[in-house]
Design a protein around this motif. Structure first.
Motif, PDB file in Angstrom:
ATOM      1  N   ALA A  31       0.827  -1.211   0.000  1.00 27.76           N
ATOM      2  CA  ALA A  31       0.000   0.000   0.000  1.00 27.76           C
ATOM      3  C   ALA A  31       0.861   1.260   0.000  1.00 27.76           C
ATOM      4  O   ALA A  31       0.538   2.240  -0.686  1.00 27.76           O
ATOM      5  CB  ALA A  31      -0.943  -0.006   1.200  1.00 27.76           C
ATOM      6  N   SER A  32       1.961   1.248   0.729  1.00 28.09           N
ATOM      7  CA  SER A  32       2.863   2.417   0.747  1.00 28.09           C
ATOM      8  C   SER A  32       3.533   2.622  -0.605  1.00 28.09           C
ATOM      9  O   SER A  32       3.729   3.759  -1.046  1.00 28.09           O
ATOM     10  CB  SER A  32       3.922   2.253   1.840  1.00 28.09           C
ATOM     11  OG  SER A  32       3.318   2.302   3.108  1.00 28.09           O
ATOM     12  N   TYR A  33       3.871   1.524  -1.265  1.00 28.88           N
ATOM     13  CA  TYR A  33       4.447   1.625  -2.607  1.00 28.88           C
ATOM     14  C   TYR A  33       3.424   2.234  -3.565  1.00 28.88           C
ATOM     15  O   TYR A  33       3.755   3.084  -4.393  1.00 28.88           O
ATOM     16  CB  TYR A  33       4.923   0.252  -3.089  1.00 28.88           C
ATOM     17  CG  TYR A  33       5.655   0.275  -4.410  1.00 28.88           C
ATOM     18  CD1 TYR A  33       6.661   1.200  -4.680  1.00 28.88           C
ATOM     19  CD2 TYR A  33       5.351  -0.653  -5.399  1.00 28.88           C
ATOM     20  CE1 TYR A  33       7.336   1.208  -5.897  1.00 28.88           C
ATOM     21  CE2 TYR A  33       6.023  -0.658  -6.616  1.00 28.88           C
ATOM     22  CZ  TYR A  33       7.009   0.276  -6.858  1.00 28.88           C
ATOM     23  OH  TYR A  33       7.677   0.288  -8.069  1.00 28.88           O
ATOM     24  N   ALA A  34       2.169   1.829  -3.438  1.00 26.13           N
ATOM     25  CA  ALA A  34       1.102   2.415  -4.260  1.00 26.13           C
ATOM     26  C   ALA A  34       1.005   3.914  -4.010  1.00 26.13           C
ATOM     27  O   ALA A  34       0.812   4.701  -4.944  1.00 26.13           O
ATOM     28  CB  ALA A  34      -0.234   1.731  -3.970  1.00 26.13           C
ATOM     29  N   ALA A  35       1.174   4.343  -2.761  1.00 34.50           N
ATOM     30  CA  ALA A  35       1.138   5.775  -2.437  1.00 34.50           C
ATOM     31  C   ALA A  35       2.293   6.504  -3.116  1.00 34.50           C
ATOM     32  O   ALA A  35       2.125   7.616  -3.633  1.00 34.50           O
ATOM     33  CB  ALA A  35       1.190   5.982  -0.923  1.00 34.50           C
ATOM     34  N   GLN A  36       3.466   5.890  -3.121  1.00 32.26           N
ATOM     35  CA  GLN A  36       4.627   6.492  -3.784  1.00 32.26           C
ATOM     36  C   GLN A  36       4.357   6.679  -5.277  1.00 32.26           C
ATOM     37  O   GLN A  36       4.606   7.747  -5.841  1.00 32.26           O
ATOM     38  CB  GLN A  36       5.849   5.608  -3.573  1.00 32.26           C
ATOM     39  CG  GLN A  36       7.084   6.101  -4.279  1.00 32.26           C
ATOM     40  CD  GLN A  36       8.258   5.135  -4.130  1.00 32.26           C
ATOM     41  OE1 GLN A  36       8.215   4.192  -3.342  1.00 32.26           O
ATOM     42  NE2 GLN A  36       9.298   5.365  -4.901  1.00 32.26           N
ATOM     43  N   LEU A  37       3.824   5.650  -5.902  1.00 31.84           N
ATOM     44  CA  LEU A  37       3.535   5.718  -7.330  1.00 31.84           C
ATOM     45  C   LEU A  37       2.415   6.719  -7.624  1.00 31.84           C
ATOM     46  O   LEU A  37       2.484   7.472  -8.599  1.00 31.84           O
ATOM     47  CB  LEU A  37       3.165   4.328  -7.854  1.00 31.84           C
ATOM     48  CG  LEU A  37       4.243   3.245  -7.684  1.00 31.84           C
ATOM     49  CD1 LEU A  37       3.687   1.875  -8.034  1.00 31.84           C
ATOM     50  CD2 LEU A  37       5.479   3.580  -8.491  1.00 31.84           C
ATOM     51  N   PHE A  38       1.404   6.745  -6.756  1.00 31.35           N
ATOM     52  CA  PHE A  38       0.302   7.691  -6.936  1.00 31.35           C
ATOM     53  C   PHE A  38       0.803   9.129  -6.835  1.00 31.35           C
ATOM     54  O   PHE A  38       0.342  10.001  -7.572  1.00 31.35           O
ATOM     55  CB  PHE A  38      -0.812   7.437  -5.913  1.00 31.35           C
ATOM     56  CG  PHE A  38      -1.983   8.344  -6.105  1.00 31.35           C
ATOM     57  CD1 PHE A  38      -2.938   8.062  -7.074  1.00 31.35           C
ATOM     58  CD2 PHE A  38      -2.127   9.494  -5.343  1.00 31.35           C
ATOM     59  CE1 PHE A  38      -4.021   8.919  -7.276  1.00 31.35           C
ATOM     60  CE2 PHE A  38      -3.197  10.344  -5.537  1.00 31.35           C
ATOM     61  CZ  PHE A  38      -4.144  10.054  -6.507  1.00 31.35           C
ATOM     62  N   ALA A  39       1.757   9.384  -5.951  1.00 30.36           N
ATOM     63  CA  ALA A  39       2.319  10.732  -5.827  1.00 30.36           C
ATOM     64  C   ALA A  39       2.931  11.174  -7.148  1.00 30.36           C
ATOM     65  O   ALA A  39       2.756  12.324  -7.564  1.00 30.36           O
ATOM     66  CB  ALA A  39       3.360  10.780  -4.706  1.00 30.36           C
TER      67      ALA A  39
END
Length: 172
Positions: free
Chosen positions: A150-158
């Motif tokens: 989920a944190s990796y998804a947040a990084q990519l979403f940023a």
């Protein structure tokens, strides 16, 4: 934790971001959005340059026992669902602006990280999105994803968000 990660990744790229870690669903879950409405209003009153507002969740559908992931650059990522509130239950005349923003994020996401954003869904309810044309509810995976996914998804979403905002604020 994922919302905090999103703030960190956005800030690292030079955009001011603020993570509000306030519990709005206790003691009554059904009052979540009523309670968070005052927080959103406070944010907007203290800062008239808010580019976007995100309400960060994870999906928890009854009967779900796994959560799909997507491989991006050799690493597993949770998938993101964007939720846009409509005017079906109460007035929300500008909901299509929120939806257009969601569509821009989805299209950019498909260019940069295909499959990361699993889609956009509309639901009856405003989810406090009536306060900003770039306000969305984001579901980062589910309770079956790891925090790392989920944190990796947040990084990519940023990355996606910053590209969309850059295109949105540049003179046409």
């Amino acid at each position: 934790s994922v919302a905090g990660s999103l703030e960190k990744y956005i800030t690292a790229q030079g955009i001011e971001a603020e993570f509000i870690n306030k519990i709005h669903d206790y003691p009554d879950y059904n009052q979540s959005y009523t309670n968070s409405r005052s927080t959103v209003k406070q944010i907007l009153q203290s800062n008239d340059h808010v580019l976007a507002l995100f309400d960060v969740h994870r999906d928890s559908a009854p009967g779900m026992t796994t959560s799909p992931t997507v491989m991006i650059d050799g690493k597993k990522s949770a998938r993101i669902l964007i939720v846009v509130g409509t005017d079906e239950r109460k007035p929300h005349p500008d909901w299509k602006e929120n939806n257009a923003f969601a569509e821009a994020l989805y299209k950019q996401g498909e260019k940069m990280y295909p499959g990361l954003i699993k889609g956009i869904t509309t639901k009856a309810g405003t989810y406090n999105q009536e306060f900003n044309p770039h306000a969305l509810l984001l579901e980062f995976g589910s309770d079956y994803n790891t925090l790392e996914e989920a944190s990796y998804a947040a990084q990519l979403f940023a990355d996606i968000l910053l590209q969309v905002l850059k295109e949105d604020i540049q003179p046409k």
